[in-house]
Design an enzyme around this catalytic site. Structure first.
Site, PDB file in Angstrom:
ATOM      1  N   THR A  50       0.995  -1.217   0.099  1.00  0.00           N
ATOM      2  CA  THR A  50       0.060  -0.113  -0.264  1.00  0.00           C
ATOM      3  C   THR A  50       0.853   1.344  -0.025  1.00  0.00           C
ATOM      4  OG1 THR A  50      -1.517  -1.207   1.381  1.00  0.00           O
ATOM      5  CG2 THR A  50      -1.696   1.309   1.556  1.00  0.00           C
ATOM      6  N   ARG A  82     -12.997  -8.835  -2.898  1.00  0.00           N
ATOM      7  CA  ARG A  82     -12.271  -8.681  -1.486  1.00  0.00           C
ATOM      8  C   ARG A  82     -11.784  -7.013  -1.319  1.00  0.00           C
ATOM      9  NH1 ARG A  82      -7.186  -6.600   0.509  1.00  0.00           N
ATOM     10  NH2 ARG A  82      -6.980  -7.554   2.595  1.00  0.00           N
ATOM     11  N   VAL A  83     -12.164  -6.611  -0.565  1.00  0.00           N
ATOM     12  CA  VAL A  83     -11.661  -5.135   0.006  1.00  0.00           C
ATOM     13  C   VAL A  83     -10.852  -5.247   1.572  1.00  0.00           C
ATOM     14  CG1 VAL A  83     -12.373  -2.689   0.348  1.00  0.00           C
ATOM     15  CG2 VAL A  83     -13.381  -3.967  -1.403  1.00  0.00           C
ATOM     16  N   ASP A 107      -8.096  -2.720   3.969  1.00  0.00           N
ATOM     17  CA  ASP A 107      -8.504  -1.483   5.019  1.00  0.00           C
ATOM     18  C   ASP A 107      -8.352  -0.216   4.465  1.00  0.00           C
ATOM     19  OD1 ASP A 107      -5.748  -2.403   4.602  1.00  0.00           O
ATOM     20  OD2 ASP A 107      -5.178  -0.798   6.184  1.00  0.00           O
ATOM     21  N   GLY A 163      -5.200  -6.217   5.735  1.00  0.00           N
ATOM     22  CA  GLY A 163      -6.079  -5.202   5.896  1.00  0.00           C
ATOM     23  C   GLY A 163      -7.283  -5.749   6.857  1.00  0.00           C
TER      24      GLY A 163
HETATM   25  N1  GLY Z   1      -3.483  -3.212   3.327  1.00  0.00           N
HETATM   26  C1  GLY Z   1      -3.867  -3.284   2.136  1.00  0.00           C
HETATM   27  C2  GLY Z   1      -4.849  -4.548   2.087  1.00  0.00           C
HETATM   28  O1  GLY Z   1      -4.977  -5.352   2.870  1.00  0.00           O
HETATM   29  O2  GLY Z   1      -5.604  -4.379   1.163  1.00  0.00           O
END
Ligand code: GLY
Length: 364
Positions: free
Chosen positions: A224, A252-253, A255, A278
């Site tokens: 990220t 999927r999403v 954080d 995340g």
């Molecule tokens: N921190 C990035 C994700 O888990 O998508």
């Protein structure tokens, strides 16, 4: 008005002196017009807070090695009377358009072979915008800002986010993988062993959801880019953008686009951005809790450490398999970070420093 701002900048930089509260408040009043970095006029995203900070020397920090390049773009804005909001948007655009495994359209796809992007942005006055599960748009961070400034909402996802982006003039890019991502995907398809992400730890061994570990240019990868900035008017802002876990389940999403989890900004206290797995950032409302820990008097590093320890208490033995890191900036320009495992570093740019700082970690 123009001359007064020039005077303030000269005072802050050439004499190395801080502004008085009255000067800072006055400077704040002059900074409330806004043409965004794409050259499109937009209304101010919010009324700047009355500034009470006495020392206003800009700072920008961002996650991982890629942050060094991203900070350069942000710094140009910060040292030219720019807003922290513009700086954090422009800064992460550098990473979005570079070839890397985990941010922007060149990044690794999901397990169906499609790159989906998540991003969010937040300013000093609690204005925020986010996009998730967005396809074929080069700069999701700019769409997140448009969501913030042009809609009554905070988050748009998937097809709706893409439609909004197109309506705002963003180009739909071809649906192709970068050469590197194509190669990684083909390698992954040989096994297709879907499991929950084990972020960053495995990166450094050359496999895992955020592989490839080393990019053609020799840089270590990252998952990220998160950026936090304090501008010369004492305003904090933050941004966060990612393609999420490589070869993730479709839809999927993580954080990164979630305000309060991947990013949070409260100008009375400070700001925080998260990186790593995340799911484990979301379950502790990570970034907002780090800001709350700073509000209770902890330094940025101690606040990040407190939340990492909370993740470890929750995950118990499983904490050994995941990486999470928090990065924080308070409203006086102090910075700090903390990770579960070694290997996380962040890039800092200020009037006196430009460097990569290795964060402390729970495991050594
Ligand atoms: N921190 C990035 C994700 O888990 O998508």
């Amino acid at each position: 008005m123009y001359n007064r701002r020039k005077f303030i900048r000269a005072t802050a930089f050439s004499l190395g002196a801080g502004l008085t509260a009255a000067q800072a408040a006055s400077a704040t009043a002059t900074s409330n017009t806004n043409t965004d970095i794409n050259g499109i006029e937009s209304k101010p995203s919010g009324q700047p807070l009355k500034n009470t900070a006495a020392i206003i020397s800009p700072v920008v920090i961002s996650t991982w090695d890629a942050g060094l390049e991203a900070n350069k773009a942000a710094w140009t804005i910060l040292t030219n009377e720019g807003r922290a909001l513009d700086a954090v948007e422009r800064g992460v655009m550098v990473t979005e358009e570079s070839l890397n495994c985990c941010v922007g359209l060149g990044a690794n796809p999901d397990r169906d072979g499609i790159v989906t992007l998540d991003a969010c942005i937040m300013d000093e006055a609690f204005n925020c915008g986010a996009v998730a599960f967005l396809e074929r748009i080069k700069h999701p961070i700019c769409v997140a800002r448009r969501v913030m400034e042009k809609t009554p909402h905070v988050m748009l996802v998937g097809e709706g986010a893409q439609q909004f982006a197109q309506a705002e003039g963003f180009t739909l890019e071809p649906k192709v993988l970068s050469k590197t991502a194509q190669a990684s995907y083909e390698e992954w398809l040989k096994r297709s062993n879907y499991r929950s992400p084990r972020i960053n730890i495995e990166n450094q061994k050359g496999h895992g959801p955020f592989a490839p570990a080393k990019l053609p240019n020799g840089e270590w990868n990252h998952d990220t880019i998160g950026m936090l900035a304090l501008d010369m008017f004492g305003h904090l802002s933050g941004s966060c953008t990612t393609s999420g876990a490589g070869f993730k389940m479709r839809g999927r999403v993580g954080d990164s686009p979630i305000i309060g989890a991947g990013l949070y900004v409260d100008n009375e206290v400070g700001a925080c951005v998260a990186t790593g797995q995340g799911e484990d950032v979301i379950r502790v409302a990570g970034a907002s809790m780090v800001v709350e820990a700073m509000r209770q008097g902890r330094s940025p590093e101690a606040a990040c450490q407190a939340l990492i320890e909370r993740v470890i208490r929750i995950k118990k033995e499983k904490a050994k398999d995941i990486q999470v890191a928090f990065l924080a900036l308070d409203n006086k320009g102090n910075t700090g970070a903390y990770a579960i495992h070694p290997g996380f570093s962040y890039a800092l740019r200020s009037a006196t420093e430009e460097k990569l700082i290795v964060a402390k970690s729970y495991f050594t």
